[in-house]
Motif scaffolding. Sequence first.
Motif, PDB file in Angstrom:
ATOM      1  N   LYS A 242     -30.647  28.804 -55.857  1.00  0.00           N
ATOM      2  CA  LYS A 242     -31.352  27.555 -55.542  1.00  0.00           C
ATOM      3  C   LYS A 242     -32.830  27.666 -55.901  1.00  0.00           C
ATOM      4  CE  LYS A 242     -30.534  25.876 -51.420  1.00  0.00           C
ATOM      5  NZ  LYS A 242     -30.260  25.862 -49.966  1.00  0.00           N
ATOM      6  N   TYR A 300     -26.865  20.573 -54.530  1.00  0.00           N
ATOM      7  CA  TYR A 300     -26.768  21.536 -55.634  1.00  0.00           C
ATOM      8  C   TYR A 300     -25.393  21.585 -56.285  1.00  0.00           C
ATOM      9  CZ  TYR A 300     -31.329  23.229 -54.208  1.00  0.00           C
ATOM     10  OH  TYR A 300     -32.666  23.306 -53.918  1.00  0.00           O
ATOM     11  N   LYS A 303     -25.233  21.053 -59.893  1.00  0.00           N
ATOM     12  CA  LYS A 303     -25.977  22.067 -60.635  1.00  0.00           C
ATOM     13  C   LYS A 303     -25.269  23.421 -60.584  1.00  0.00           C
ATOM     14  CE  LYS A 303     -30.246  19.701 -59.297  1.00  0.00           C
ATOM     15  NZ  LYS A 303     -29.677  18.820 -58.249  1.00  0.00           N
TER      16      LYS A 303
END
Length: 484
Positions: A242, A300, A303
Amino acid sequence: SYMKNKLLIMLAFLLANASMKAQDYLDDIMFQSFGWDEYSQSRHTSEGGFYEYYNSRAGNLKAMGFDMIWLPPPSASTGDVGYFPTEWFNFSKTSWGTEAQLRKMLANMNARGLYPIADVVVNHRSGTKNWTDFTNPTWGCETICSNDDAANPANVYTGCRPSGALDTGEEFKGSRDLDHTNLTVQNGVKDFLSRLKALGFKGWRWDVAKGFAPVYFGNYIQASQPYYSVGENWDRNATNLKNWIDGTYAGGINSSTTVSGAFDFSTYYALSGALKTNNFTNLKNSFTGAMNGLAGQIGYAEKAVTFVDNHDTFVKTEAILGNNIPKAYAYILTHPGIPCVFAPHYYGGSYTKDGVPITYSNYSTIINKLMIARKTAGIDAYSHITIDKAESGLYAAYIKKRSSDTDPVIAMKIGSNSWSPFGTGWVSVASGTDYEVWLKTAINVPPVVNIAPVGGTFISGTPKTVIITGSDDSLKNPTYYYTT
């Protein structure tokens, strides 16, 4: 008032489409097209090389459910796979094929909606004839980090000594670490990405993402505007992944600039350990009840590129092998994230790296079913998962298209213990040793068609035999329609 409302409606439509356009990849499935020694596989050499092989299969891969295809480094390199690049702008001196073959393949893939993702190796470069003589583009030693191993006086070689700034990331042994604070390097990378786009590439897979500061990745992404970007930050800690992703925001986390995704090594290591021990406790976050790993972190999932081994990991101790491979795909192809399928798993065969040989069965039939199940159910990176069981011998979960939906569209289980989904109407669409996936509707897997020869140059007026074979999961004999 009417005109004002009309303008507002049009503005809302444009904004909605702009948002949709920026997230076209949410339901994508990626395909890694190569293993470590893929260039030497007989199935490629018998068809004129790697580029020709995938040129003839672009339509079939798209039909089976793939949306992005990660291709190997396309530049001249001192290694056969391409990870020690020399001449960035030379696209013919490779193990994969010529620039003409590359352009033809990329054009075909784009025409079919299978978006090519380039493996971008810009953390380091190797010299053309010695350690530091960079050509095409030609750069001096001021572009090499001053703490590169070529700066060590104990290393004897012909060429200049590095004189750039200190490395902003981890050192890469065996090739020269580039100084990304240097404008020549920055402009060179942007030029390189522009050339890759001109060839037909649509997105980037960044090699050695720990090699220099993430802000530079962000700058390159902002300049090139790829369809999708994913970094190889080899780290099993989701927080570190992250932080790297956040660091690629060129203007900070709240900026509107393009950002990169990352391979979800945190999920990979958790899944590998769970499958090896048949204990799935670590696949559920004990605090939030959500998935462990990057794909389970709020904000996230789109991603996080989830995967079941790649060209590096497949020979490591954590490699997922044998009957655990279908179970692993049953997991990543039903869960949030952007799943990535490994070509050696799809096609089977023997592969070697670092003296370690691995032989795979062909899992394409299983993977195709799981991909069609995902597409049929409408699962994407934003889908919502409810973990029912995460214990020794059993992992089971329900997946909704969105958290606001009332009912799940997929149920799945992996592990040696038995489990069935709650309620009625569930249809088993994919199953095998210690895994099963259910939907509320049956799936229709596209038939697999094989043509031999796949193509070539033939003499006019000379008869040529073409053999067409195929199979369908219905087990009925297919009928073939063709044109010349």
